[in-house]
Scaffold this motif. Structure first.
Motif, short mmCIF file in Angstrom:
data_model
loop_
_atom_site.label_atom_id
_atom_site.label_comp_id
_atom_site.label_asym_id
_atom_site.label_seq_id
_atom_site.Cartn_x
_atom_site.Cartn_y
_atom_site.Cartn_z
N THR A 47 13.22 -14.07 17.92
CA THR A 47 14.40 -13.79 17.25
C THR A 47 14.32 -12.60 16.21
O THR A 47 15.24 -12.08 15.93
N GLN A 58 19.35 -20.05 20.14
CA GLN A 58 18.47 -18.93 19.89
C GLN A 58 18.19 -18.41 21.55
O GLN A 58 17.97 -17.23 21.73
N LEU A 91 19.13 -14.73 22.59
CA LEU A 91 17.87 -13.81 23.04
C LEU A 91 18.14 -13.35 24.41
O LEU A 91 17.91 -12.37 24.81
#
Length: 513
Positions: free
Chosen positions: A14, A146, A150
Motif C-alpha cells: 500500500t 487494502q 490495491l
C-alpha cells in the motif's frame, strides 16, 4: 510471522501504491480515491440530523464527481492534491483549492507504521462547526479495504507511463463497471448507517442516491452521462441542501428521458380543462403525406378484400393503419411510427412465423408502408433522427413492481391528458404491461414495444418538465374534482410524485437506471 507478516506485506504494498498514485492524472487519482471513499463512507451518529445530512451530501457530491468523470468536463470544483509533492505520503479529495474531504495516508493513530486508507481524524470537513471527516474504521476489516484498493489500483496503473497517463483514464472506464467490492462481501455491515439515511422518512430525497449506490455495489451503475449531469449541478443548489439537489435531479432525469425517447411533437397545458395534450409539429409536405396515406389505404383495402391474404379487420396491422388514417393523418411523427410498426409486423409474419402468405396484395401493402415511412423521414429530418435514436435503444423488460405502478398511474393519465394523447396512453400503457386479452402475435410482445414505450415516456418526461417549471399547473390539476376522486390520490402521492415514478420507470426501460 503469519498474519503479522501478511499485514506487513500488505502495508508495504500500500505504501508503494500511494507513492505511485502521484504518477497518475488528476482524473485517475480522483477516480481511484473516490471509489475507495465510497467503500468507506459512513456518517457520524453523534451530530445533528442536519449536520449529518450536509456531511453525507458533500461525500456523495465528491464521489459522483470523481467516479463519473465530470472532472473531464467541469473544472475548478474538486481536485486530488497530494503532499509532499516530490514523494507523496498523503493524498486527498478536496474542494478545488479549498477544504479537504477525504484522505489516504501512510500512518494511522492506531498503527503509525501502517497505511491509513479509510480514516483520517486530522482532516476537518466543516471548520465552522468543528466537524471532522469520519469514516468507518475497524482493524478487523483493514485487510479487506487494502486488498480491494490495491487490486483496483494495480489494474488502473497497468501500462501507465509519465508520457502516457491517458492509459490510466482508459483503465478507469473499464473499472467503472466493476462491483465496488470486487465480488467480496462488504465488511462494514452493508453500510448500515448510510442505508438508514437513504431509507428515512423523506426517502424520496435520497432515492436517486440509493439507486446510484446500489448500482456500484452490484457493478451495474447508473448510466454515466446521467451521473455526469448530476455531478455538474451548480454549487448554489448543492449548498441549499439535499431536498434542493433532489428536486434538480428530478428535472435532470426528466430532461434525460426526453433525450432517450424523442418525439416530434409539443406537449401543452390546456388551462381551461387543466389537462395536457399533444400538438403535432407542422407537416413539411402535406401533399406528399396525403398521397402516402392514400396509397396505404388502397393497399389495405385490397388486402382485406380477399380472405386468402390472411388479414382481417381484427388483425393488429389493420387496427393500427385504420387508426392512423382516421386519427393521426396530420401527425407526421405518429404516422411514421405506425407505418414502421406495421412494416416490422408484416415482415415478421412473412419471414419468421409465416402466419401471412406472401401474396401480391400483402407484399404491396408491405411496400406501401415501408415507402411511406421512408418518405416521411426524408421530408422530416427530426422524425428521421428520432427513428435512429429509437432503433438503437435496447429496452429492458419491466419488473412486476413497475408494471403495477404503471397500471396505477394510468388512472392519473386518464385525468390529466386529453384528446389523442389520452387515447394513446389508454392503449400504450396496457401494451407495456402486457395487459391484453388477445393471444400473440395480436397481443402485447414480451418486451415493451419501442414506439409505445417512446410515446409513454417521452410524453411523461415533457409533462414532468412542465410541472416542474410551472407549479401552478400542479395546483390546477389537484383542484380538479375528477382528479380528487381517483383511488390513488387517497394513497397520499401527489400528481408530480406519480409522474416522477413513471419517469424513473422510463429510465429503467431504456437501461439508464
Amino acid at each position: 510471522m503469519g498474519d503479522d507478516g501478511e499485514l506487513s506485506a500488505s502495508a508495504e504494498a500500500t505504501r508503494k501504491a500511494l507513492d505511485r498514485l502521484g504518477w497518475l492524472s488528476t482524473y485517475t487519482r480522483q477516480f481511484v480515491i473516490s471509489r475507495h471513499m465510497l467503500r468507506c463512507i459512513d456518517v457520524l451518529d453523534e451530530v445533528s440530523d442536519l449536520q449529518r445530512e450536509e456531511l453525507l451530501l458533500t461525500y456523495l457530491r465528491a464521489a459522483i464527481f470523481g467516479i463519473s468523470g465530470a472532472s473531464r468536463d467541469v473544472k475548478g470544483v474538486f481536485s486530488a492534491p497530494y503532499e509532499p509533492h516530490d514523494h507523496p505520503e498523503r493524498h486527498f479529495i478536496s474542494f478545488y483549492r479549498g477544504s479537504r474531504i477525504f484522505s489516504l495516508g501512510k500512518g494511522t493513530l492506531t498503527n503509525p507504521s501502517g497505511p491509513d486508507l479509510h480514516y483520517d481524524h486530522s482532516v476537518q470537513h466543516f471548520e465552522d462547526e468543528g466537524l471532522r471527516s469520519h469514516f468507518f474504521y475497524d482493524e478487523s476489516v483493514e485487510k479487506t479495504h487494502q486488498a480491494v484498493f490495491l487490486e483496483e489500483f494495480e489494474e488502473i496503473r497497468r501500462g501507465v507511463r509519465l508520457s502516457a497517463k491517458e492509459i490510466g483514464d482508459q483503465n478507469c472506464d473499464e473499472i467503472f463497471y466493476s462491483p465496488l467490492w470486487r465480488g467480496r462481501s462488504s465488511p462494514n455491515a452493508e453500510h448500515e448507517n448510510l442505508i438508514e439515511v437513504f431509507n428515512k422518512e423523506d426517502a424520496s430525497t435520497w432515492s436517486f442516491w440509493k439507486a446510484w449506490f446500489d448500482g456500484f455495489i452490484s457493478g451495474e451503475p447508473i448510466e454515466r452521462n446521467l451521473q455526469r449531469k448530476v455531478a455538474s449541478i451548480k454549487a448554489k443548489i448543492w449548498e441549499e441542501g439535499a431536498e434542493a439537489v433532489a428536486e434538480e435531479i428530478e428535472r435532470i432525469k426528466a430532461e434525460f428521458l426526453a433525450e432517450k425517447a424523442p418525439l416530434a411533437e409539443d406537449i401543452v397545458f390546456n388551462e381551461e380543462s387543466s389537462k395536457f395534450l399533444a400538438v403535432p409539429r407542422e407537416i413539411a409536405k402535406p401533399d406528399l403525406l396525403g398521397a402516402t396515406l392514400s396509397q396505404v389505404e388502397d393497399a389495405l383495402e385490397d388486402c382485406l378484400a380477399d380472405a386468402g391474404n390472411g388479414l382481417t379487420e381484427r388483425s393488429r396491422e389493420t387496427r393500427v393503419l385504420n387508426r392512423t388514417l382516421t386519427r393521426y393523418a396530420n401527425d407526421p411523427q405518429r404516422v411514421e411510427m405506425d407505418l414502421t410498426s406495421v412494416a416490422i409486423g408484416l415482415r415478421r409474419q412473412f419471414e419468421e412465423t409465416e402466419e401471412l402468405p406472401k401474396t401480391e396484395e400483402n407484399l404491396a401493402l408491405q411496400k406501401a408502408v415501408e415507402e411511406g415511412a421512408i418518405a416521411i423521414r426524408a421530408t422530416h429530418p427530426e422524425v428521421a433522427e428520432n427513428r435512429e435514436i429509437i432503433a438503437n435503444q435496447a429496452l429492458q423488460e419491466l419488473p412486476e413492481a413497475d408494471r403495477e405502478a404503471l397500471d396505477q398511474a394510468q388512472e392519473v393519465f386518464q385525468v390529466i391528458t386529453e384528446g389523442a394523447m389520452a387515447e394513446d396512453f389508454a392503449e400504450d400503457i396496457p401494451a407495456l404491461i402486457n395487459d391484453t386479452l388477445l393471444p400473440l402475435p395480436d397481443g402485447a410482445p414480451k418486451l415493451p414495444g419501442a414506439d409505445p414505450a417512446t410515446r409513454v415516456f417521452s410524453r411523461t418526461s415533457k409533462i414532468a418538465q412542465l410541472l416542474q417549471k410551472y407549479p401552478e399547473f400542479v395546483e390546477k390539476i389537484e383542484k380538479n374534482p375528477v382528479y380528487k376522486t381517483l383511488g390513488i390520490v387517497g394513497r397520499g402521492l401527489k400528481v408530480i410524485g406519480w409522474i416522477s415514478i413513471v419517469v424513473g420507470i422510463g429510465l429503467s426501460v431504456f437501461g439508464v437506471l
